[in-house]
Design an enzyme around this catalytic site. Structure first.
Site, PDB file in Angstrom:
ATOM      1  N   LYS A 169       0.731  -1.170  -0.059  1.00 45.11           N
ATOM      2  CA  LYS A 169       0.007  -0.012   0.041  1.00 45.11           C
ATOM      3  C   LYS A 169       0.926   1.164   0.003  1.00 45.11           C
ATOM      4  O   LYS A 169       0.551   2.199  -0.609  1.00 45.11           O
ATOM      5  CB  LYS A 169      -0.975   0.019   1.200  1.00 45.11           C
ATOM      6  N   HIS A 177     -10.498  -2.070   4.001  1.00 44.52           N
ATOM      7  CA  HIS A 177     -11.535  -1.565   3.918  1.00 44.52           C
ATOM      8  C   HIS A 177     -12.027  -1.359   2.214  1.00 44.52           C
ATOM      9  O   HIS A 177     -12.900  -1.636   1.764  1.00 44.52           O
ATOM     10  CB  HIS A 177     -11.827  -0.088   4.543  1.00 44.52           C
TER      11      HIS A 177
END
Length: 182
Positions: A142, A162
């Site tokens: 990420k 998420h």
């Protein structure tokens, strides 16, 4: 014969164009111009500080580091204890872990690349940039994607749990995919 990539095997869902249109109309009616960072190392360090931290704390810690160290070579020379003291003085948590990641990152860049800069990443292919970044301490998939997208203006999608969950819920990815495949 070479096996096709997952993107070739599974066509995008038919509702994707409409979903993208709605999102763009609602949240991005005017396309922004990508910013290219003058020094991606600064942004990488700030991103590391933002991990498991609020944005105001990360900005405050980064400002404290820049006030204490006019160049990253000074932070490298000060060591993890000095970096930790600077971070602790700015508030926020995980100061030891972040100090060690930052110092290890600086040390590794100095040892392997001979300088404390990531400006030359602009001339490398995307896959090479990602591999180099993900090999650095404190940098995962990420964080590498964030740097690629926002600081080097490269195609990348920073995906956290998420976003992955929402993508699955909207049927944007096949049920058997995981975050590594996104």
């Amino acid at each position: 014969m070479a096996r096709p990539s997952p993107a070739q095997e599974v066509p995008p869902p038919p509702h994707l164009p409409e979903l993208l249109r709605r999102l763009r109309d609602t949240y991005l009616p005017t396309l922004t111009v990508p910013r290219v960072s003058p020094e991606p190392l600064d942004d990488l360090i700030e991103t590391i500080l933002a991990q498991q931290n609020t944005a105001p704390i990360a900005r405050r810690q980064f400002a404290a580091l820049r006030a204490a160290y006019s160049v990253w070579e000074a932070a490298l020379a000060d060591g993890p204890d000095g970096i930790e003291a600077t971070l602790r003085g700015a508030g926020g948590g995980l100061t030891r872990v972040k100090a060690e990641h930052i110092w290890d990152l600086l040390r590794r860049l100095e040892e392997e690349r001979g300088h404390l800069s990531l400006r030359d990443l602009r001339s490398l292919p995307d896959a090479e940039v990602r591999a180099l970044l993900e090999a650095l301490p404190g940098v995962g998939m990420k964080t590498a994607s964030l740097l690629l997208l926002f600081d080097l203006a490269r195609p990348a999608i920073p995906v956290d749990t998420h976003i992955g969950r929402v993508a699955a819920w909207l049927d944007l990815v096949p049920a058997h995919w995981n975050l590594q495949k996104l």
